[in-house]
Write a protein that holds these residues in place. Structure first.
Motif, mmCIF file in Angstrom:
data_model
loop_
_atom_site.group_PDB
_atom_site.id
_atom_site.type_symbol
_atom_site.label_atom_id
_atom_site.label_comp_id
_atom_site.label_asym_id
_atom_site.label_seq_id
_atom_site.Cartn_x
_atom_site.Cartn_y
_atom_site.Cartn_z
ATOM 1 N N VAL A 28 0.836 -1.205 0.000
ATOM 2 C CA VAL A 28 0.000 0.000 0.000
ATOM 3 C C VAL A 28 0.868 1.252 0.000
ATOM 4 O O VAL A 28 0.588 2.214 -0.726
ATOM 5 N N LEU A 29 1.930 1.249 0.804
ATOM 6 C CA LEU A 29 2.819 2.414 0.841
ATOM 7 C C LEU A 29 3.491 2.634 -0.515
ATOM 8 O O LEU A 29 3.611 3.778 -0.972
ATOM 9 N N GLU A 34 3.774 6.042 -5.280
ATOM 10 C CA GLU A 34 3.821 6.280 -6.722
ATOM 11 C C GLU A 34 2.860 7.399 -7.118
ATOM 12 O O GLU A 34 3.184 8.222 -7.979
ATOM 13 N N LYS A 35 1.711 7.430 -6.498
ATOM 14 C CA LYS A 35 0.683 8.400 -6.870
ATOM 15 C C LYS A 35 0.933 9.782 -6.284
ATOM 16 O O LYS A 35 0.485 10.784 -6.831
ATOM 17 N N LEU A 38 5.962 10.352 -3.391
ATOM 18 C CA LEU A 38 6.785 10.063 -2.211
ATOM 19 C C LEU A 38 7.629 8.819 -2.478
ATOM 20 O O LEU A 38 7.170 7.864 -3.103
ATOM 21 N N GLY A 39 8.853 8.830 -1.975
ATOM 22 C CA GLY A 39 9.720 7.666 -2.101
ATOM 23 C C GLY A 39 9.915 6.990 -0.766
ATOM 24 O O GLY A 39 9.916 7.649 0.282
ATOM 25 N N PHE A 40 10.054 5.676 -0.793
ATOM 26 C CA PHE A 40 10.284 4.922 0.427
ATOM 27 C C PHE A 40 11.441 3.952 0.217
ATOM 28 O O PHE A 40 11.588 3.356 -0.851
ATOM 29 N N ARG A 41 12.245 3.797 1.247
ATOM 30 C CA ARG A 41 13.312 2.804 1.256
ATOM 31 C C ARG A 41 13.095 1.949 2.494
ATOM 32 O O ARG A 41 13.213 2.425 3.623
ATOM 33 N N PHE A 42 12.727 0.703 2.281
ATOM 34 C CA PHE A 42 12.397 -0.198 3.378
ATOM 35 C C PHE A 42 13.591 -1.099 3.696
ATOM 36 O O PHE A 42 14.144 -1.750 2.809
ATOM 37 N N THR A 43 13.978 -1.128 4.971
ATOM 38 C CA THR A 43 15.044 -2.018 5.419
ATOM 39 C C THR A 43 14.481 -2.951 6.483
ATOM 40 O O THR A 43 14.028 -2.489 7.535
ATOM 41 N N SER A 301 -1.987 1.759 10.363
ATOM 42 C CA SER A 301 -0.803 2.200 11.107
ATOM 43 C C SER A 301 0.194 2.862 10.153
ATOM 44 O O SER A 301 0.845 3.858 10.510
ATOM 45 N N ALA A 302 0.313 2.326 8.948
ATOM 46 C CA ALA A 302 1.164 2.951 7.930
ATOM 47 C C ALA A 302 0.644 4.338 7.562
ATOM 48 O O ALA A 302 1.431 5.266 7.342
ATOM 49 N N ALA A 303 -0.681 4.491 7.514
ATOM 50 C CA ALA A 303 -1.266 5.812 7.251
ATOM 51 C C ALA A 303 -0.940 6.778 8.375
ATOM 52 O O ALA A 303 -0.631 7.960 8.131
ATOM 53 N N MET A 304 -0.983 6.304 9.616
ATOM 54 C CA MET A 304 -0.588 7.139 10.753
ATOM 55 C C MET A 304 0.874 7.570 10.632
ATOM 56 O O MET A 304 1.233 8.714 10.943
#
Length: 359
Positions: A28-29, A34-35, A38-43, A301-304
């Motif tokens: 979801v993130l 993409e829309k 925002l960029g995310f880097r998950f570790t 929780s990800a939205a929070m």
């Protein structure tokens, strides 16, 4: 946050159904990123009962270092009932992280989503939209691992300090003000037992002091027993509530039960610099690996997390992305998605696919 606006997120999937609900949240993130640009880097990093079984530690030092360096921490459910420390307490990295990073504000929203069943008569018409703020480093939990047990008795000590209480109340008033700016009541209730315990009278006295700095917030004070009775009669009368750790542990489970249960409930533990976001539910080993887990609490929780990152970094698009996720969840439930804990036939994959489609 790095120069290319990519948020670095530490991902601790945990035990049981933890990894099963974490994967949808990351999907979801990525989709909302993409829309929204925002960029995310998950570790990913280990934490929990399985890691304890393998190594004798709930988390390696490398996990703690990652959490320290990341912009935010996403945590799945951790711990297993059958895996315990020598003193018979469960493996709980989620609690340990609160103490390590001074995450004093436990934020537990309870919002009734369309067509989700509530045991409260009239809730479907009146709605439920409140937030429990649970102090997360002191109170009775300050005694964790320090209690004294003899053959004749057992003793634990509750601790309430001015420093933490002042920060907790400032956080709570600011949240009430932010909710008021978004069209919510913007009211704050201090929940305690000040009529019996000196520590809670001290707690309430600090609340009274901090209140003077926030004249636009309507305030109330309730004893925890009266508050609990009112919650299961008229939960729509509440907006933001703030309370000691153990009271918050109990009351937040009550409020989660009003909105469909722990599978629907997101949460955050927030400090001055760091924050952890995780669903309120446990590891549910009885349904692990069966595709039955409800990922909604983890997704919310990800939205929070996005809302917190927006406030911390001043990036409004992150807050908008969090709201987009919430609207998508509302849409799929209004459209008839029914998780298995409600007697429906929709499991992890169905709910994930529907939310991604709504995005």
């Amino acid at each position: 946050m790095s120069a290319n606006n990519a948020f670095h997120i530490a991902v601790l999937a945990g035990d049981g159904i933890g990894p099963e609900v974490m994967a949808p949240a990351l999907e979801v993130l990525r989709k909302v990123g993409e829309k929204s640009g925002l960029g995310f880097r998950f570790t990913e990093a280990p934490a929990g009962a399985n890691h304890y079984l393998a190594t004798g530690k709930s988390m390696p030092d490398s996990t703690i270092k990652l959490c320290e360096e990341a912009d935010a921490i996403l945590l799945g459910a951790c711990g297993l009932p059958s895996v315990r420390y020598p003193d018979n307490t469960e493996i709980a990295p989620q609690i340990e992280l609160r103490f390590i990073f001074d995450l004093y504000a436990g934020v537990r929203p309870a919002r009734l989503i369309p067509r989700v069943p509530s045991p409260i008569v009239g809730a479907d018409q009146r709605g439920i939209d409140l937030v429990v703020i649970r102090e997360s480093t002191e109170g009775l939990f300050a005694s964790m691992g320090k209690g004294v047990v003899t053959h004749e008795d057992a003793r634990e000590t509750m601790v309430i300090t001015r420093k933490t209480s002042e920060r907790l109340f400032e956080f709570s008033f600011r949240l009430a003000e932010r909710r008021k700016a978004r069209g919510k009541p913007g009211a704050l209730t201090c929940v305690d037992k000040a009529n019996v315990f000196k520590a809670f009278a001290f707690f309430r006295g600090i609340f009274d002091e901090i209140e003077k700095n926030h004249p636009d917030v309507k305030t109330d004070r309730l004893y925890v027993d009266a508050c609990s009775a009112m919650l299961v009669k008229r939960p729509w009368d509440f907006d933001v509530m703030v309370m000691e750790n153990m009271f918050g542990d109990i009351v937040s489970d009550i409020t989660a039960s009003l909105i469909g249960g722990l599978g629907m409930a997101p949460s955050a533990d927030i400090g001055d610099k760091y924050a952890v976001f995780q669903p309120c539910h446990g590891t549910a080993p009885d349904i692990m690996g069966q595709g039955k887990a409800n990922p909604t609490g983890m997704i919310l929780s990800a939205a929070m997390m996005l809302d917190w990152l927006a406030d911390k970094h001043g990036i409004e698009s992150a807050a908008e992305a969090g709201e987009t996720i919430e609207r998508a969840v509302d849409q799929v439930y209004a459209g008839g998605i029914k998780p298995m804990e409600f007697g429906g036939g929709n499991g992890t994959a169905d709910i994930t696919k529907a939310v991604l489609g709504a995005l």
